[in-house]
Design a protein around this motif. Structure first.
Motif, PDB file in Angstrom:
ATOM      1  N   LYS A   1      11.190  26.843 -15.746  1.00 19.91           N
ATOM      2  CA  LYS A   1      10.858  27.886 -16.727  1.00 19.91           C
ATOM      3  C   LYS A   1       9.410  28.350 -16.598  1.00 19.91           C
ATOM      4  CE  LYS A   1      14.093  27.187 -20.523  1.00 19.91           C
ATOM      5  NZ  LYS A   1      14.467  28.515 -20.944  1.00 19.91           N
ATOM      6  N   SER A   2       8.511  27.430 -16.290  1.00 24.15           N
ATOM      7  CA  SER A   2       7.091  27.779 -16.219  1.00 24.15           C
ATOM      8  C   SER A   2       6.687  28.338 -14.856  1.00 24.15           C
ATOM      9  CB  SER A   2       6.230  26.560 -16.530  1.00 24.15           C
ATOM     10  OG  SER A   2       6.383  25.575 -15.526  1.00 24.15           O
ATOM     11  N   ARG A   3       7.548  28.107 -13.841  1.00 18.39           N
ATOM     12  CA  ARG A   3       7.259  28.526 -12.462  1.00 18.39           C
ATOM     13  C   ARG A   3       5.936  27.947 -11.968  1.00 18.39           C
ATOM     14  NH1 ARG A   3       9.276  34.534 -13.585  1.00 18.39           N
ATOM     15  NH2 ARG A   3      11.486  34.118 -13.347  1.00 18.39           N
ATOM     16  N   THR A   4       5.693  26.707 -12.346  1.00 21.62           N
ATOM     17  CA  THR A   4       4.469  26.025 -11.922  1.00 21.62           C
ATOM     18  C   THR A   4       4.821  24.912 -10.943  1.00 21.62           C
ATOM     19  OG1 THR A   4       4.610  24.575 -13.854  1.00 21.62           O
ATOM     20  CG2 THR A   4       3.204  26.507 -14.056  1.00 21.62           C
ATOM     21  N   PRO A   5       3.869  24.519 -10.103  1.00 21.71           N
ATOM     22  CA  PRO A   5       4.143  23.432  -9.169  1.00 21.71           C
ATOM     23  C   PRO A   5       4.284  22.093  -9.893  1.00 21.71           C
ATOM     24  CG  PRO A   5       1.863  24.133  -8.982  1.00 21.71           C
ATOM     25  CD  PRO A   5       2.528  25.082  -9.922  1.00 21.71           C
ATOM     26  N   VAL A   6       5.064  21.226  -9.287  1.00 20.67           N
ATOM     27  CA  VAL A   6       5.256  19.867  -9.787  1.00 20.67           C
ATOM     28  C   VAL A   6       4.497  18.931  -8.853  1.00 20.67           C
ATOM     29  CG1 VAL A   6       6.946  18.025 -10.143  1.00 20.67           C
ATOM     30  CG2 VAL A   6       7.518  20.376 -10.765  1.00 20.67           C
ATOM     31  N   VAL A   7       3.645  18.084  -9.428  1.00 20.98           N
ATOM     32  CA  VAL A   7       2.917  17.099  -8.629  1.00 20.98           C
ATOM     33  C   VAL A   7       3.464  15.717  -8.983  1.00 20.98           C
ATOM     34  CG1 VAL A   7       0.669  16.037  -8.155  1.00 20.98           C
ATOM     35  CG2 VAL A   7       0.841  18.515  -8.456  1.00 20.98           C
ATOM     36  N   PRO A   8       4.132  15.058  -8.016  1.00 21.41           N
ATOM     37  CA  PRO A   8       4.666  13.713  -8.281  1.00 21.41           C
ATOM     38  C   PRO A   8       3.548  12.671  -8.227  1.00 21.41           C
ATOM     39  CG  PRO A   8       5.157  14.361  -6.036  1.00 21.41           C
ATOM     40  CD  PRO A   8       4.468  15.533  -6.670  1.00 21.41           C
ATOM     41  N   ILE A   9       3.647  11.702  -9.124  1.00 23.90           N
ATOM     42  CA  ILE A   9       2.665  10.614  -9.184  1.00 23.90           C
ATOM     43  C   ILE A   9       3.416   9.293  -9.306  1.00 23.90           C
ATOM     44  CG2 ILE A   9       0.821   9.562 -10.561  1.00 23.90           C
ATOM     45  CD1 ILE A   9      -0.071  12.323 -11.329  1.00 23.90           C
ATOM     46  N   ALA A  10       2.975   8.321  -8.515  1.00 18.30           N
ATOM     47  CA  ALA A  10       3.521   6.962  -8.620  1.00 18.30           C
ATOM     48  C   ALA A  10       2.391   6.046  -9.067  1.00 18.30           C
ATOM     49  CB  ALA A  10       4.068   6.505  -7.277  1.00 18.30           C
ATOM     50  N   VAL A  11       2.627   5.353 -10.164  1.00 15.42           N
ATOM     51  CA  VAL A  11       1.633   4.412 -10.683  1.00 15.42           C
ATOM     52  C   VAL A  11       2.170   3.008 -10.438  1.00 15.42           C
ATOM     53  CG1 VAL A  11       0.289   3.726 -12.689  1.00 15.42           C
ATOM     54  CG2 VAL A  11       1.039   6.085 -12.474  1.00 15.42           C
ATOM     55  N   SER A  12       1.327   2.163  -9.847  1.00 17.74           N
ATOM     56  CA  SER A  12       1.741   0.777  -9.601  1.00 17.74           C
ATOM     57  C   SER A  12       0.670  -0.188 -10.113  1.00 17.74           C
ATOM     58  CB  SER A  12       2.005   0.548  -8.109  1.00 17.74           C
ATOM     59  OG  SER A  12       0.842   0.797  -7.351  1.00 17.74           O
ATOM     60  N   GLY A  13       1.109  -1.385 -10.457  1.00 18.55           N
ATOM     61  CA  GLY A  13       0.191  -2.433 -10.894  1.00 18.55           C
ATOM     62  C   GLY A  13      -0.135  -2.429 -12.368  1.00 18.55           C
ATOM     63  N   THR A  14       0.470  -1.549 -13.134  1.00 17.49           N
ATOM     64  CA  THR A  14       0.121  -1.460 -14.555  1.00 17.49           C
ATOM     65  C   THR A  14       0.802  -2.515 -15.418  1.00 17.49           C
ATOM     66  OG1 THR A  14       1.840   0.231 -14.843  1.00 17.49           O
ATOM     67  CG2 THR A  14      -0.433   1.006 -14.537  1.00 17.49           C
TER      68      THR A  14
ATOM     69  N   TRP B   1      -0.197   1.518 -19.894  1.00 14.82           N
ATOM     70  CA  TRP B   1      -1.357   1.854 -19.079  1.00 14.82           C
ATOM     71  C   TRP B   1      -1.129   3.100 -18.229  1.00 14.82           C
ATOM     72  CZ3 TRP B   1      -6.265   0.474 -19.217  1.00 14.82           C
ATOM     73  CH2 TRP B   1      -6.618  -0.727 -19.844  1.00 14.82           C
ATOM     74  N   ASP B   2       0.124   3.465 -17.971  1.00 20.49           N
ATOM     75  CA  ASP B   2       0.430   4.572 -17.062  1.00 20.49           C
ATOM     76  C   ASP B   2      -0.270   5.876 -17.447  1.00 20.49           C
ATOM     77  OD1 ASP B   2       2.028   2.788 -15.638  1.00 20.49           O
ATOM     78  OD2 ASP B   2       3.863   3.427 -16.654  1.00 20.49           O
ATOM     79  N   PRO B   3      -0.092   6.379 -18.685  1.00 12.47           N
ATOM     80  CA  PRO B   3      -0.762   7.648 -19.011  1.00 12.47           C
ATOM     81  C   PRO B   3      -2.284   7.529 -18.979  1.00 12.47           C
ATOM     82  CG  PRO B   3       0.275   6.719 -20.967  1.00 12.47           C
ATOM     83  CD  PRO B   3       0.718   5.891 -19.799  1.00 12.47           C
ATOM     84  N   ILE B   4      -2.801   6.382 -19.342  1.00 14.63           N
ATOM     85  CA  ILE B   4      -4.257   6.182 -19.319  1.00 14.63           C
ATOM     86  C   ILE B   4      -4.776   6.268 -17.891  1.00 14.63           C
ATOM     87  CG2 ILE B   4      -6.121   4.529 -19.809  1.00 14.63           C
ATOM     88  CD1 ILE B   4      -4.216   3.463 -22.090  1.00 14.63           C
ATOM     89  N   ALA B   5      -4.104   5.577 -16.969  1.00 13.93           N
ATOM     90  CA  ALA B   5      -4.522   5.589 -15.564  1.00 13.93           C
ATOM     91  C   ALA B   5      -4.439   6.997 -14.983  1.00 13.93           C
ATOM     92  CB  ALA B   5      -3.664   4.624 -14.748  1.00 13.93           C
ATOM     93  N   ILE B   6      -3.441   7.765 -15.391  1.00 14.81           N
ATOM     94  CA  ILE B   6      -3.272   9.125 -14.869  1.00 14.81           C
ATOM     95  C   ILE B   6      -4.319  10.062 -15.471  1.00 14.81           C
ATOM     96  CG2 ILE B   6      -1.724  11.119 -14.810  1.00 14.81           C
ATOM     97  CD1 ILE B   6       0.605   9.028 -14.696  1.00 14.81           C
ATOM     98  N   ILE B   7      -4.504  10.016 -16.777  1.00 17.16           N
ATOM     99  CA  ILE B   7      -5.505  10.871 -17.429  1.00 17.16           C
ATOM    100  C   ILE B   7      -6.889  10.639 -16.829  1.00 17.16           C
ATOM    101  CG2 ILE B   7      -6.779  11.199 -19.597  1.00 17.16           C
ATOM    102  CD1 ILE B   7      -4.055  10.833 -21.048  1.00 17.16           C
TER     103      ILE B   7
END
Length: 191
Positions: free
Chosen positions: A133-146, A44-50
């Motif tokens: 390598k991409s010099r892009t920001p990293v956005v941390p995500i915590a998924v709970s309850g899945t 469920w994690d990628p689904i909840a994030i997408i």
């Protein structure tokens, strides 16, 4: 079209059956390449994030998923791209970097697989390397309850992290960045 229908159906299921909640969605930059990094305990994690964002998230997903008839179709329709986990998959890295250079959002699970205990696993170094390598920001995500069948799913989106570009990156540098990413995810899980 197919992706939009799948996403709308998944959002409906998340809202009705899983009491889905998103915290901090405004932390995802509206434009530019972004690396999303998250803990991974369930399918469920990628689904909840997408479903949490208007911007499309292109997940790096294990190669084996693309071989399963219905699942493979859904995974491909979501924009995911395959990674072979048994080797250093240069094609997957190139795909991620190409997407980030095109100002897209790439989703990664630094642990490399689902944690069956719910405890965070030791991260691989790929997410840190791609971010540098991409010099892009990293956005941390915590998924709970899945992990539960009808438990409430919460997606916690942290503030973007910007790492200094380095002319020469050592393994220790990548480990330090990977540890920082996982610490940020752990802090979001505690909140």
């Amino acid at each position: 079209m197919i992706f939009s229908l799948l996403k709308a159906g998944a959002r409906l299921v998340l809202f009705v059956l899983r009491r889905w909640e998103i915290r901090g969605a405004e932390n995802l930059p509206a434009t530019g390449g972004v690396v999303l990094v998250a803990n991974h305990v369930s399918y469920w994690d990628p689904i909840a994030i997408i479903c949490a964002f208007k911007r499309q998230v292109y997940f790096m997903a294990k190669y084996e998923l693309f071989k399963i008839p219905l699942v493979g179709y859904a995974v491909r329709s979501s924009g995911a791209f395959p990674v072979r986990r048994d080797v250093t998959d240069r094609n997957a890295v190139r795909t991620a970097l190409r997407l980030l250079q095109a100002d897209e959002v790439v989703g990664l699970f630094p642990e490399g697989t689902r944690s069956h205990t719910g405890e965070m696993l030791r991260p691989h170094l790929g997410a840190a390397m791609i971010a540098l390598k991409s010099r892009t920001p990293v956005v941390p995500i915590a998924v709970s309850g899945t992990r539960g069948v009808f438990s409430k799913i919460t997606v916690h989106v942290g503030n973007p992290i910007h790492f200094q570009s380095m002319t020469k990156t050592t393994r220790e540098d990548l480990e330090s960045i990977s540890d920082r990413i996982m610490t940020e995810i752990a802090l979001l899980l505690e909140s």
